[in-house]
Design an enzyme around this catalytic site. Structure first.
Site, short mmCIF file in Angstrom:
data_model
loop_
_atom_site.label_atom_id
_atom_site.label_comp_id
_atom_site.label_asym_id
_atom_site.label_seq_id
_atom_site.Cartn_x
_atom_site.Cartn_y
_atom_site.Cartn_z
N TYR A 13 0.86 -1.19 0.00
CA TYR A 13 0.00 0.00 0.00
C TYR A 13 0.89 1.23 0.00
O TYR A 13 1.56 1.54 0.98
CB TYR A 13 -0.93 0.02 1.22
CG TYR A 13 -1.85 -1.18 1.32
CD1 TYR A 13 -2.15 -1.96 0.20
CD2 TYR A 13 -2.44 -1.54 2.52
CE1 TYR A 13 -2.99 -3.07 0.30
CE2 TYR A 13 -3.29 -2.64 2.62
CZ TYR A 13 -3.55 -3.39 1.50
OH TYR A 13 -4.38 -4.49 1.59
N PRO A 56 -15.18 -4.97 2.99
CA PRO A 56 -16.39 -5.26 3.78
C PRO A 56 -17.58 -4.40 3.38
O PRO A 56 -18.72 -4.78 3.59
CB PRO A 56 -15.95 -4.95 5.22
CG PRO A 56 -14.79 -4.02 5.08
CD PRO A 56 -14.09 -4.43 3.82
N LEU A 57 -17.27 -3.23 2.76
CA LEU A 57 -18.35 -2.36 2.27
C LEU A 57 -18.45 -2.47 0.76
O LEU A 57 -19.05 -1.60 0.11
CB LEU A 57 -18.07 -0.90 2.68
CG LEU A 57 -17.83 -0.65 4.18
CD1 LEU A 57 -17.34 0.77 4.41
CD2 LEU A 57 -19.12 -0.90 4.96
N GLY A 58 -17.83 -3.51 0.20
CA GLY A 58 -17.81 -3.65 -1.25
C GLY A 58 -17.19 -2.41 -1.88
O GLY A 58 -17.62 -1.95 -2.94
N LEU A 102 -23.13 -0.61 -0.70
CA LEU A 102 -24.03 0.20 0.13
C LEU A 102 -25.27 0.68 -0.62
O LEU A 102 -26.17 1.24 -0.03
CB LEU A 102 -23.26 1.41 0.70
CG LEU A 102 -21.96 1.04 1.42
CD1 LEU A 102 -21.27 2.29 1.94
CD2 LEU A 102 -22.24 0.07 2.56
N1 LIG Z 1 -5.90 -8.70 1.22
C1 LIG Z 1 -6.22 -8.03 0.13
O1 LIG Z 1 -5.95 -8.45 -1.00
C2 LIG Z 1 -6.93 -6.72 0.29
C3 LIG Z 1 -7.50 -6.06 -0.83
C4 LIG Z 1 -8.15 -4.85 -0.63
C5 LIG Z 1 -8.23 -4.31 0.66
N2 LIG Z 1 -7.65 -4.95 1.72
C6 LIG Z 1 -7.74 -4.44 3.10
O2 LIG Z 1 -9.12 -4.29 3.41
C7 LIG Z 1 -9.37 -2.97 3.87
C8 LIG Z 1 -10.76 -2.56 3.46
O3 LIG Z 1 -10.88 -2.58 2.06
P1 LIG Z 1 -11.30 -1.31 1.20
O4 LIG Z 1 -10.94 -0.06 1.91
O5 LIG Z 1 -10.74 -1.50 -0.15
O6 LIG Z 1 -12.86 -1.52 1.05
P2 LIG Z 1 -14.14 -1.10 1.94
O7 LIG Z 1 -13.78 -0.93 3.37
O8 LIG Z 1 -15.20 -2.05 1.57
O9 LIG Z 1 -14.56 0.27 1.29
C9 LIG Z 1 -13.82 1.44 1.41
C10 LIG Z 1 -14.45 2.41 0.43
O10 LIG Z 1 -15.78 2.69 0.86
C11 LIG Z 1 -15.91 4.07 1.13
N3 LIG Z 1 -16.55 4.21 2.45
C12 LIG Z 1 -16.05 3.90 3.67
N4 LIG Z 1 -16.94 4.15 4.63
C13 LIG Z 1 -18.04 4.64 4.03
C14 LIG Z 1 -19.29 5.09 4.50
N5 LIG Z 1 -19.57 5.08 5.80
N6 LIG Z 1 -20.19 5.53 3.59
C15 LIG Z 1 -19.91 5.55 2.27
N7 LIG Z 1 -18.74 5.12 1.75
C16 LIG Z 1 -17.80 4.67 2.62
C17 LIG Z 1 -14.53 4.65 1.19
O11 LIG Z 1 -14.53 5.96 0.65
P3 LIG Z 1 -14.05 7.21 1.57
O12 LIG Z 1 -12.59 7.06 1.73
O13 LIG Z 1 -14.50 8.36 0.79
O14 LIG Z 1 -14.80 7.04 2.88
C18 LIG Z 1 -13.72 3.71 0.31
O15 LIG Z 1 -13.77 4.12 -1.03
C19 LIG Z 1 -8.26 -2.13 3.23
O16 LIG Z 1 -8.03 -0.94 3.95
C20 LIG Z 1 -7.09 -3.08 3.32
O17 LIG Z 1 -6.52 -3.02 4.62
C21 LIG Z 1 -7.03 -6.15 1.54
#
Ligand SMILES: NC(=O)c1ccc[n+]([C@@H]2O[C@H](COP(=O)([O-])OP(=O)(O)OC[C@H]3O[C@@H](n4cnc5c(N)ncnc54)[C@H](OP(=O)(O)O)[C@@H]3O)[C@@H](O)[C@H]2O)c1
Length: 275
Positions: A59, A205-207, A212
């Site tokens: 990252y 987790p939030l796709g 949403l």
């Molecule tokens: N192991 C792997 O291959 C892998 C791959 C991907 C991710 N990850 C890990 O998983 C974590 C979570 O994944 P992620 O961040 O990609 O996906 P996520 O948590 O499903 O979604 C984050 C996205 O949703 C938006 N969001 C967050 N809270 C919100 C809310 N309350 N209302 C509306 N939109 C919201 C964020 O935008 P804003 O920033 O504008 O809030 C961001 O674009 C990452 O931080 C990373 O640590 C691991």
């Protein structure tokens, strides 16, 4: 009763973690324009009760681990930082798998330096490398564990068969796979984690925000006077006692909103509607 915390080997963390990836720049590359905001989000995440942070050397690349140390070192005693190795970022769009032992040993040294730690509490293989036998990658992590540089080993982006193969080489305390209301393709792996009594960390987790928009989610949210993101996270927490969601955001407002999901309880009727 829904468990409030979860074991990662001999460690215990609260069940709603924080995924730190989103505080990097666009495409998870470099620093964002507003550097102070990135550090403020990380500090506030801990203050709001998240004592499990997920990151990776990929990252930024490297930037996210540096940000965590800049925001929170010296670390509070109860903070558990999980990082990962096994992916290369030669350019922003590329996430190339590299599970060679030599690379993993070098990657771990880099993570220790950037995070300013002598041992990583949870070190995860970011993804199996099809060019390297999984036993070799996990074997390298097991050696580093014996050397005292890794406390616990986790895996990510694995099938149930790969999880079983990894567990034959070393004790595995967690799996991190994509999973959310709209994508349950890792349901079998989740069940394998329950059976093995190890943590399942759903990424996206939030796709990534897209999940949403589901109508059912909006309906349940309106009934509970909550937001769709809070309901999506509460659903995950209710789904399995081994679930450790790691939602990510670069927004302080979304961070506050998501943290409050730890207190939200869904009724059996809500869950039936979402299932
Ligand atoms: N192991 C792997 O291959 C892998 C791959 C991907 C991710 N990850 C890990 O998983 C974590 C979570 O994944 P992620 O961040 O990609 O996906 P996520 O948590 O499903 O979604 C984050 C996205 O949703 C938006 N969001 C967050 N809270 C919100 C809310 N309350 N209302 C509306 N939109 C919201 C964020 O935008 P804003 O920033 O504008 O809030 C961001 O674009 C990452 O931080 C990373 O640590 C691991």
């Amino acid at each position: 009763m829904r468990p409030e915390s979860i074991a990662l080997g001999d460690l215990r963390v609260r069940r709603l973690g924080f995924g730190a990836m989103r505080v990097c720049g666009p495409q998870v590359w470099g620093w964002p324009k507003d550097r102070a905001n990135a550090l403020a989000v990380l500090r506030r995440a801990y203050d709001l009760g998240h004592n499990f942070f997920d990151t990776s050397d990929a990252y930024g690349p490297q930037v996210n681990e540096t940000q965590i140390a800049a925001a929170l070192h010296p670390y509070p005693k109860d903070l558990v930082i999980a990082t990962k190795g096994g992916l290369l970022r030669p350019s922003a769009p590329r996430w190339d798998r590299c599970g060679r032992p030599q690379h993993l040993r070098r990657a771990l040294e880099g993570s220790l330096k950037r995070l300013r730690l002598e041992r990583i509490d949870l070190y995860q293989l970011h993804a199996p490398d099809p060019k390297v036998p999984l036993a070799e990658s996990i074997g390298a992590l097991a050696e580093l564990q014996r050397a005292g540089k890794i406390r616990h080993i986790g895996v990510s982006n694995v099938s149930a068969a790969q999880l079983a193969a990894a567990r034959r080489v070393a004790p595995i305390v967690s799996v991190q796979n994509q999973y959310n209301l709209g994508d349950r393709s890792s349901e079998g792996v989740l069940r394998a984690c329950e059976k093995a009594k190890i943590a399942f960390l759903p990424w996206y987790p939030l796709g990534a925000g897209a999940a949403l928009r589901a109508a059912k989610l909006k309906q349940v949210a309106a009934r509970l006077r909550a937001t769709p993101a809070q309901v999506a996270l509460a659903w995950l927490l209710a789904r399995s006692p081994v679930m450790l969601p790691i939602p990510g955001t670069h927004s302080l407002a979304h961070l506050e909103e998501n943290a409050a999901a730890a207190e939200l309880r869904l009724t059996a009727e809500d869950i039936a509607m979402l299932d």
